[in-house]
Design a protein around this motif. Structure first.
Motif, PDB file in Angstrom:
ATOM      1  N   ARG A 296       0.834  -1.208   0.000  1.00 36.66           N
ATOM      2  CA  ARG A 296       0.000   0.000   0.000  1.00 36.66           C
ATOM      3  C   ARG A 296       0.867   1.255   0.000  1.00 36.66           C
ATOM      4  N   LEU A 297       1.880   1.276   0.824  1.00 44.25           N
ATOM      5  CA  LEU A 297       2.758   2.438   0.902  1.00 44.25           C
ATOM      6  C   LEU A 297       3.497   2.666  -0.412  1.00 44.25           C
ATOM      7  N   ALA A 298       3.919   1.569  -1.056  1.00 45.93           N
ATOM      8  CA  ALA A 298       4.600   1.709  -2.347  1.00 45.93           C
ATOM      9  C   ALA A 298       3.655   2.299  -3.391  1.00 45.93           C
ATOM     10  N   ARG A 299       2.398   1.858  -3.370  1.00 48.96           N
ATOM     11  CA  ARG A 299       1.422   2.410  -4.319  1.00 48.96           C
ATOM     12  C   ARG A 299       1.209   3.882  -4.063  1.00 48.96           C
ATOM     13  N   LEU A 300       1.095   4.264  -2.802  1.00 49.34           N
ATOM     14  CA  LEU A 300       0.893   5.671  -2.476  1.00 49.34           C
ATOM     15  C   LEU A 300       2.099   6.516  -2.875  1.00 49.34           C
ATOM     16  N   ASP A 301       3.289   5.965  -2.679  1.00 45.39           N
ATOM     17  CA  ASP A 301       4.496   6.694  -3.072  1.00 45.39           C
ATOM     18  C   ASP A 301       4.545   6.885  -4.581  1.00 45.39           C
ATOM     19  N   ASP A 302       4.164   5.831  -5.326  1.00 45.27           N
ATOM     20  CA  ASP A 302       4.149   5.952  -6.794  1.00 45.27           C
ATOM     21  C   ASP A 302       3.154   6.993  -7.243  1.00 45.27           C
ATOM     22  N   GLY A 303       1.978   7.021  -6.578  1.00 39.39           N
ATOM     23  CA  GLY A 303       0.972   8.011  -6.950  1.00 39.39           C
ATOM     24  C   GLY A 303       1.397   9.412  -6.599  1.00 39.39           C
ATOM     25  N   ALA A 304       2.123   9.568  -5.497  1.00 38.33           N
ATOM     26  CA  ALA A 304       2.553  10.916  -5.093  1.00 38.33           C
ATOM     27  C   ALA A 304       3.597  11.478  -6.028  1.00 38.33           C
TER      28      ALA A 304
END
Length: 309
Positions: A296-304
């Motif tokens: 989840r954190l990796a996905r959020l980082d990619d989106g940011a």
């Protein structure tokens, strides 16, 4: 011995351990997979104190210790005896507790809040009467601040004590863990939870000194059940070590109330380290809840970061 032979020996043990902790061994539970969802990093920083403690193998000792200490409060004990299906479905109750711990620790804020509200809603049915440590008959509800407070103290002390003895260094130390996990207490309706290790242990002493805890036949009945938990045969030798380890971390006066020896007759530290090391080999370096949270954190980082210009 070949790798295939080792797998034949360890495979059933791994399967039984996963089944015990999550309720099934054939696939990852859906609630763990949902930890990949959500739109924030959750209440606790990745790799922080709560992640370190709750993702470590000493939780296997801590869970047993927490149950023993919680049982000394007659209100908490009455709730378990009168409303819990601990004898008919002990592993289901264990899996439900683990789900709450990991959802609050590794989930998004919305998931942690929803998980805690679900538990509180289930607790609304847990009501009755009990005789307190002073011989007074009192009404109780599992959501009573007093009971929620004691459960939080016992839980936090158990997980901290076990990890300090058998776990890796905690980011921020013992105070860092107690301060972080105070958030979970607030989600469960506990006002002013302790935020330092010294305050945590002082509050446990205060409850004990006030005479609010008691032993007796009903407590000893629960202790016997915990000691001889209905586990798969492959797990029983290791569990005996974990039970002794949990007892070894308790204060002598709490052991006495539980009807347990107040002096350690067998060395358990090295044996416990061996059992926990074996569990780490079987379960892997990171638990599935943490892996889902990291996705989840990796996905959020990619989106940011957004698309490249």
């Amino acid at each position: 011995m070949t790798g295939a032979a080792v797998d034949r020996i360890l495979g059933p043990v791994r399967s039984h351990l996963i089944e015990t902790l999550s309720g099934r061994s054939d696939r990852i539970p859906a609630w763990i997979l949902r930890l990949e969802e959500g739109e924030d990093g959750g209440f606790f920083p990745a790799g922080g104190a709560a992640w370190t403690v709750h993702g470590g193998m000493p939780t296997l000792v801590a869970g047993v210790r927490a149950l023993l200490l919680q049982a000394l409060h007659p209100g908490a004990l009455a709730g378990v005896r009168e409303h819990s299906r601990y004898q008919e479905d002990p592993l289901g109750r264990l899996a439900g507790t683990i789900q709450w711990i990991h959802t609050v620790t590794f989930g998004s804020r919305a998931q942690a809040i929803a998980g805690s509200e679900l538990v509180r809603s289930l607790h609304e049915r847990v009501r009755g009467r009990y005789v307190d440590g002073h011989g007074v008959t009192r009404a109780y509800s599992a959501n009573d601040p007093e009971l929620a407070y004691w459960v939080h103290l016992a839980f936090t002390d158990a997980f901290l004590s076990a990890h300090e003895r058998w776990g890796a260094p905690i980011p921020g130390g013992a105070d860092g863990y107690v301060a972080e996990w105070a958030t979970a207490a607030e989600l469960m309706g506990v006002d002013d939870p302790p935020r330092t290790a010294a305050d945590l242990r002082a509050r446990i002493d205060a409850v004990t000194d006030a005479g609010d805890l008691r032993g007796g036949p009903e407590v000893e009945e629960i202790v016997r059940f915990i000691r001889r938990a209905p586990l798969r045969r492959t797990l029983r030798p290791s569990y005996r070590v974990l039970f002794r380890a949990a007892v070894s971390t308790l204060e002598p006066r709490h052991r006495a109330l539980l009807g347990l020896p107040t002096v350690d007759r067998l060395p358990v530290h090295a044996a416990t380290a061996l059992v926990l090391g074996g569990a780490q080999v079987l379960l892997g370096p990171q638990i599935q809840a943490e892996l889902a949270a990291r996705r989840r954190l990796a996905r959020l980082d990619d989106g940011a970061s957004g698309p490249a210009a």
